[in-house]
Design a protein around this motif. Sequence first.
Motif, PDB file in Angstrom:
ATOM      1  N   SER A  44      -2.363-159.779  14.102  1.00 32.00           N
ATOM      2  CA  SER A  44      -1.008-160.337  14.115  1.00 32.00           C
ATOM      3  C   SER A  44      -1.056-161.845  14.328  1.00 32.00           C
ATOM      4  CB  SER A  44      -0.189-159.658  15.210  1.00 32.00           C
ATOM      5  OG  SER A  44       1.111-160.189  15.273  1.00 32.00           O
ATOM      6  N   GLN A  45      -1.910-162.295  15.232  1.00 30.01           N
ATOM      7  CA  GLN A  45      -2.077-163.730  15.488  1.00 30.01           C
ATOM      8  C   GLN A  45      -2.576-164.434  14.235  1.00 30.01           C
ATOM      9  OE1 GLN A  45      -5.142-165.082  18.535  1.00 30.01           O
ATOM     10  NE2 GLN A  45      -6.039-165.745  16.596  1.00 30.01           N
ATOM     11  N   THR A  46      -3.517-163.805  13.516  1.00 29.39           N
ATOM     12  CA  THR A  46      -4.078-164.419  12.316  1.00 29.39           C
ATOM     13  C   THR A  46      -3.041-164.511  11.204  1.00 29.39           C
ATOM     14  OG1 THR A  46      -6.246-163.506  12.902  1.00 29.39           O
ATOM     15  CG2 THR A  46      -5.979-164.320  10.660  1.00 29.39           C
ATOM     16  N   GLU A  47      -2.176-163.511  11.079  1.00 27.08           N
ATOM     17  CA  GLU A  47      -1.079-163.568  10.101  1.00 27.08           C
ATOM     18  C   GLU A  47      -0.232-164.820  10.325  1.00 27.08           C
ATOM     19  OE1 GLU A  47       1.509-160.283   9.694  1.00 27.08           O
ATOM     20  OE2 GLU A  47      -0.072-158.823   9.330  1.00 27.08           O
ATOM     21  N   ASN A  48       0.188-165.023  11.567  1.00 26.73           N
ATOM     22  CA  ASN A  48       1.020-166.179  11.897  1.00 26.73           C
ATOM     23  C   ASN A  48       0.274-167.492  11.671  1.00 26.73           C
ATOM     24  OD1 ASN A  48       3.155-164.507  12.714  1.00 26.73           O
ATOM     25  ND2 ASN A  48       2.383-164.377  14.808  1.00 26.73           N
ATOM     26  N   GLY A 125      -3.731-169.606  -3.334  1.00 23.01           N
ATOM     27  CA  GLY A 125      -2.720-170.111  -4.233  1.00 23.01           C
ATOM     28  C   GLY A 125      -1.439-170.570  -3.566  1.00 23.01           C
ATOM     29  N   GLY A 126      -1.514-170.935  -2.290  1.00 20.21           N
ATOM     30  CA  GLY A 126      -0.319-171.365  -1.573  1.00 20.21           C
ATOM     31  C   GLY A 126       0.404-170.256  -0.849  1.00 20.21           C
ATOM     32  N   GLY A 127      -0.037-168.999  -1.028  1.00 21.99           N
ATOM     33  CA  GLY A 127       0.579-167.862  -0.353  1.00 21.99           C
ATOM     34  C   GLY A 127      -0.397-167.173   0.588  1.00 21.99           C
ATOM     35  N   VAL A 128       0.122-166.262   1.404  1.00 22.44           N
ATOM     36  CA  VAL A 128      -0.716-165.476   2.313  1.00 22.44           C
ATOM     37  C   VAL A 128      -0.544-164.009   1.937  1.00 22.44           C
ATOM     38  CG1 VAL A 128      -1.222-164.877   4.712  1.00 22.44           C
ATOM     39  CG2 VAL A 128      -0.445-167.183   4.144  1.00 22.44           C
ATOM     40  N   ILE A 139       2.464-161.639   2.482  1.00 25.93           N
ATOM     41  CA  ILE A 139       2.920-161.967   3.827  1.00 25.93           C
ATOM     42  C   ILE A 139       3.781-163.224   3.784  1.00 25.93           C
ATOM     43  CG2 ILE A 139       2.197-162.688   6.133  1.00 25.93           C
ATOM     44  CD1 ILE A 139      -0.277-160.962   5.812  1.00 25.93           C
ATOM     45  N   SER A 140       3.310-164.223   3.042  1.00 26.40           N
ATOM     46  CA  SER A 140       4.032-165.495   2.914  1.00 26.40           C
ATOM     47  C   SER A 140       3.969-165.931   1.457  1.00 26.40           C
ATOM     48  CB  SER A 140       3.391-166.551   3.824  1.00 26.40           C
ATOM     49  OG  SER A 140       4.012-167.806   3.661  1.00 26.40           O
ATOM     50  N   PRO A 141       5.093-166.343   0.843  1.00 27.94           N
ATOM     51  CA  PRO A 141       5.104-166.639  -0.595  1.00 27.94           C
ATOM     52  C   PRO A 141       4.441-167.968  -0.933  1.00 27.94           C
ATOM     53  CG  PRO A 141       7.248-167.109   0.353  1.00 27.94           C
ATOM     54  CD  PRO A 141       6.439-166.480   1.453  1.00 27.94           C
ATOM     55  N   PRO A 142       3.904-168.074  -2.151  1.00 30.69           N
ATOM     56  CA  PRO A 142       3.342-169.352  -2.614  1.00 30.69           C
ATOM     57  C   PRO A 142       4.452-170.314  -3.025  1.00 30.69           C
ATOM     58  CG  PRO A 142       3.193-167.721  -4.354  1.00 30.69           C
ATOM     59  CD  PRO A 142       3.728-166.996  -3.143  1.00 30.69           C
ATOM     60  N   GLU A 143       4.074-171.553  -3.315  1.00 31.30           N
ATOM     61  CA  GLU A 143       5.035-172.559  -3.756  1.00 31.30           C
ATOM     62  C   GLU A 143       5.326-172.349  -5.239  1.00 31.30           C
ATOM     63  OE1 GLU A 143       6.615-174.908  -2.126  1.00 31.30           O
ATOM     64  OE2 GLU A 143       5.725-174.568  -0.161  1.00 31.30           O
ATOM     65  N   PHE A 214       5.328-160.183  -5.783  1.00 29.21           N
ATOM     66  CA  PHE A 214       5.995-161.475  -5.638  1.00 29.21           C
ATOM     67  C   PHE A 214       6.674-161.888  -6.933  1.00 29.21           C
ATOM     68  CE2 PHE A 214       5.526-166.037  -6.595  1.00 29.21           C
ATOM     69  CZ  PHE A 214       6.503-166.521  -5.734  1.00 29.21           C
ATOM     70  N   PHE A 215       5.940-161.846  -8.050  1.00 32.53           N
ATOM     71  CA  PHE A 215       6.516-162.246  -9.332  1.00 32.53           C
ATOM     72  C   PHE A 215       7.695-161.352  -9.721  1.00 32.53           C
ATOM     73  CE2 PHE A 215       2.294-164.294 -10.369  1.00 32.53           C
ATOM     74  CZ  PHE A 215       2.803-165.581 -10.425  1.00 32.53           C
TER      75      PHE A 215
END
Length: 226
Positions: A44-48, A125-128, A139-143, A214-215
Amino acid sequence: MSDRGVSSPLGVILLLGITITAVTSLFFVGAAALADTRTDAEQSQTENAMAQFSSKASLVGLGESGNQRFSLGRISEGDVTVDPDAGRVTLFVNRTGESEREELNSTSLGAIVYRSGDREIAYQGGGVWERRDGHSQMISPPEYHYQLETLTFPIVTVSGAGRSSGDVRGSVRRETDPQSWYPMSGVENRSNPLEEGSVTVQVESRYCRGWESFFTHRSQGKIKES
């Protein structure tokens, strides 16, 4: 007399044996639960931390900052690897009336990957992205931004190599100036707006299911699996 003399000590030995077995079992169960809790907390810490790293890497990649320091925290249940060859992105243009699509450019994305057991948390690629049991998700979107007829996709790549655990920290810096794939100044067939044609973004990745999701939900474009 002799039977009574044996029965009492034997009862104590059996009771003591049962007690020791029970305490030992509780010890091993408790140790396993503690290890699972520690692993979950680290993941969980690594995700953040990866999400924060993504924001800092974007600042550098988009030219808003020359250098950004980062920390992924203390890693003891897994390790972190830099893989410059992980994944690839290719940009094509499909011009109306032409049977073959034109490849504009292609590059390795690279990735920074945290691995613990069967789980991976990766910046790419800017995302997680997360991968577990052969399945991946975002987890987190790219730009990446697509609105009506305008596509903006800053591609942030990862270079370097190495593996680390413990207190993982470092800095992000840009090695080369940003390069425009489309449009390109002075190139007639790469000018905006693109008329009578379409653009295809092709991503090859270990985390392709996450990219696909995502796409599908964020890009408003058409998705094709290959």
